[in-house]
Design a protein around this motif. Structure first.
Motif, short mmCIF file in Angstrom:
data_model
loop_
_atom_site.label_atom_id
_atom_site.label_comp_id
_atom_site.label_asym_id
_atom_site.label_seq_id
_atom_site.Cartn_x
_atom_site.Cartn_y
_atom_site.Cartn_z
N ARG A 111 -32.40 76.31 -45.61
CA ARG A 111 -33.82 76.28 -45.30
C ARG A 111 -34.22 74.95 -44.68
O ARG A 111 -35.03 74.89 -43.75
CB ARG A 111 -34.64 76.55 -46.56
CG ARG A 111 -34.61 78.01 -47.04
CD ARG A 111 -35.53 78.21 -48.23
NE ARG A 111 -36.89 77.84 -47.90
CZ ARG A 111 -37.72 77.19 -48.72
NH1 ARG A 111 -37.29 76.81 -49.92
NH2 ARG A 111 -38.94 76.92 -48.35
N MET A 112 -33.66 73.86 -45.19
CA MET A 112 -33.95 72.55 -44.61
C MET A 112 -33.36 72.44 -43.21
O MET A 112 -33.99 71.89 -42.30
CB MET A 112 -33.42 71.44 -45.51
CG MET A 112 -33.70 70.03 -44.98
SD MET A 112 -35.45 69.69 -44.69
CE MET A 112 -36.00 69.38 -46.37
N ASP A 113 -32.17 72.97 -43.03
CA ASP A 113 -31.57 72.98 -41.68
C ASP A 113 -32.48 73.74 -40.71
O ASP A 113 -32.67 73.33 -39.56
CB ASP A 113 -30.19 73.64 -41.72
CG ASP A 113 -29.15 72.80 -42.44
OD1 ASP A 113 -29.40 71.59 -42.64
OD2 ASP A 113 -28.10 73.36 -42.82
N GLU A 114 -33.02 74.87 -41.18
CA GLU A 114 -33.91 75.68 -40.35
C GLU A 114 -35.16 74.89 -39.97
O GLU A 114 -35.59 74.91 -38.82
CB GLU A 114 -34.31 76.96 -41.09
CG GLU A 114 -35.27 77.84 -40.31
CD GLU A 114 -35.83 78.99 -41.14
OE1 GLU A 114 -36.77 79.64 -40.67
OE2 GLU A 114 -35.34 79.20 -42.27
N LEU A 115 -35.74 74.19 -40.96
CA LEU A 115 -36.92 73.38 -40.66
C LEU A 115 -36.61 72.33 -39.61
O LEU A 115 -37.36 72.16 -38.63
CB LEU A 115 -37.42 72.70 -41.94
CG LEU A 115 -38.44 71.56 -41.73
CD1 LEU A 115 -39.71 72.09 -41.08
CD2 LEU A 115 -38.74 70.86 -43.05
#
Length: 463
Positions: free
Chosen positions: A387-391
């Motif tokens: 999820r952080m990678d996506e952000l």
């Protein structure tokens, strides 16, 4: 040992010692330089001890260095001079003692080296090198303690800590920075005497605390500080976390979770030790004790980030940290849960708000959020990481289209007043907020469109 350290002695130190000898005095390298040289770390700064009184030492230094020594520490017997790229301090043999109700040491000059060394904080700092002959002087077993990576005191620790209570915190700093361990009697003395730290100025405590936090393993040092009661004297919010069971991180209490987050934050650093990041990791959950609620669904800590930000600001102000650092740490604590509020994906609107709220702390905030994941569940940790990678990918994509760091409404205050024909006042502020909301929700719009929509908004407000 002399053979080991001899080649490391700067020629300048030998020359200085010869100048003192010619004047009838002795000169010894002392303190941290000796310790670090024996550990294989050399520094340009040189600390010396001498039997010459300050006024006599000042004359020798002036002749040898060909410059006037700085005398700002003269009341403590210390003179300073710069020569050939070395910062040099020469201190007359002394002992210093804190009286029961004093925040500042009283200095008395001593007549011999052993007395001077005995007043020093730890045995590993109570060694000297006699110059110009390069003989190691070790009356208190510093070499043995250095080899064992052990913090012990030249005299009894009760005497040492009574003389200067800050040494209790400094001992833990060396646990963090040098990865040493405490001798048993040192640990016991801290547990018995920690309340005496209260006579030390906040500024001196802050400086030692910062060095501890910026060390290699601050979590280990803070664990000892909490176990001995010393943390109660300068950062009581930390031991308070031992009482709170975190329903999310069930495998550890909030205290253990906090130390794990601090370790994770250190691992994530890319440009060296970061004081703001480490302090935010340490303080990120301090609001939990005050917000703890027990419900049928379990324990919760609603809005602990808001309460924690206020507590963080108050503690760092108490420790006299600079205003800018306090604001950075406060904001990181306040925002550390913001990432988790976006559970349905990263829309442009969500990305803009996240980046704008974080401002220049955007990358540091992401590092803190990643560090805050201490779950033992690999699948859960992987989901958060993705999820952080996506952000971060969405932020990069949107930055190619617009300047996320400088999100502004399409019109400024003067343009709003001119368009609406209104004077300065609440209406202007409401109009700016309206335009900013459009900018956050929709991105960049043309000026003419912004004017049309503002006029329509104003007309509605007037009805």
């Amino acid at each position: 040992m002399t053979n080991q350290i001899g080649p490391q002695i700067p020629k300048l130190a030998i020359d200085a010692a010869k100048a003192y000898r010619d004047a009838g005095y002795g000169l010894w390298l002392v303190g941290g330089w000796v310790r670090d040289a024996l550990l294989g770390n050399l520094h340009a700064d040189l600390d010396f001890a001498t039997d010459a009184l300050p006024e006599e030492s000042e004359k020798v230094l002036a002749r040898w260095a060909r410059s006037k020594a700085r005398t700002t520490g003269r009341q403590f017997g210390t003179l300073a001079v710069q020569k050939d790229g070395h910062a040099i301090e020469v201190t007359t043999f002394r002992r210093e003692v804190y009286r029961e109700d004093s925040r500042n040491p009283e200095v008395e000059f001593a007549s011999d080296l052993k007395t001077d060394l005995s007043r020093r904080d730890f045995t590993v700092n109570a060694m000297a090198i006699e110059l110009p002959d390069v003989e190691v002087v070790d009356p208190f077993g510093g070499l043995s303690d250095l080899a064992a990576r052990r913090i012990a005191t030249p005299l009894g620790p009760d005497i040492s800590f009574n003389d200067d209570p800050l040494r209790m915190l400094r001992a833990l700093r060396f646990v963090s920075t040098l990865q040493f361990e405490l001798a048993d009697d040192v640990r016991d003395a801290i547990a018995q005497m920690h309340e005496r730290l209260s006579i030390i100025s906040k500024e001196r405590i802050r400086d030692e605390f910062s060095k501890l936090i910026l060390g290699i393993r601050p979590a280990a040092a803070l664990d000892i500080a909490t176990a001995t009661g010393l943390a109660d004297e300068f950062i009581p919010e930390l031991p308070a976390l031992q009482l709170e069971q975190d329903p999310v991180h069930r495998h550890k209490d909030v205290f253990r979770h906090t130390l794990a987050v601090l370790d994770n934050a250190i691992t994530a650093e890319t440009d060296g030790p970061d004081l703001a990041l480490r302090l935010s990791a340490l303080f990120h959950d301090v609001g939990k004790p005050k917000t703890k609620q027990v419900t049928p669904k379990g324990v919760s800590f609603h809005h602990h980030e808001v309460v924690g930000a206020e507590m963080t600001e108050a503690r760092l102000k108490e420790l006299r940290y600079p205003a800018r650092l306090i604001e950075e740490v406060r904001l990181l604590v306040y925002l550390h849960l913001r990432f988790h509020t976006y559970r349905l994906g990263w829309t442009d609107k969500a990305v803009r708000r996240y980046v704008r709220d974080a401002g220049g702390l955007y990358m540091k905030l992401n590092m803190l959020v990643r560090a805050d994941c201490t779950t033992q569940n690999p699948a859960k940790a992987l989901r958060l990481s993705r999820r952080m990678d996506e952000l971060e990918e969405r932020v990069a994509q949107l930055r190619q289209k617009e300047d996320l760091e400088r999100i502004r409404p399409a019109l400024d205050g003067l343009e709003v007043m001119d368009l609406l024909g209104v004077p300065p006042g609440p209406v202007v502020g409401e109009a700016i907020d309206f335009l900013l909301t459009i900018r956050m929700d929709e991105g960049v719009i043309e000026t003419e469109e912004a004017k049309e929509r503002l006029l329509a908004w104003h007309e509605t407000k007037r009805k």
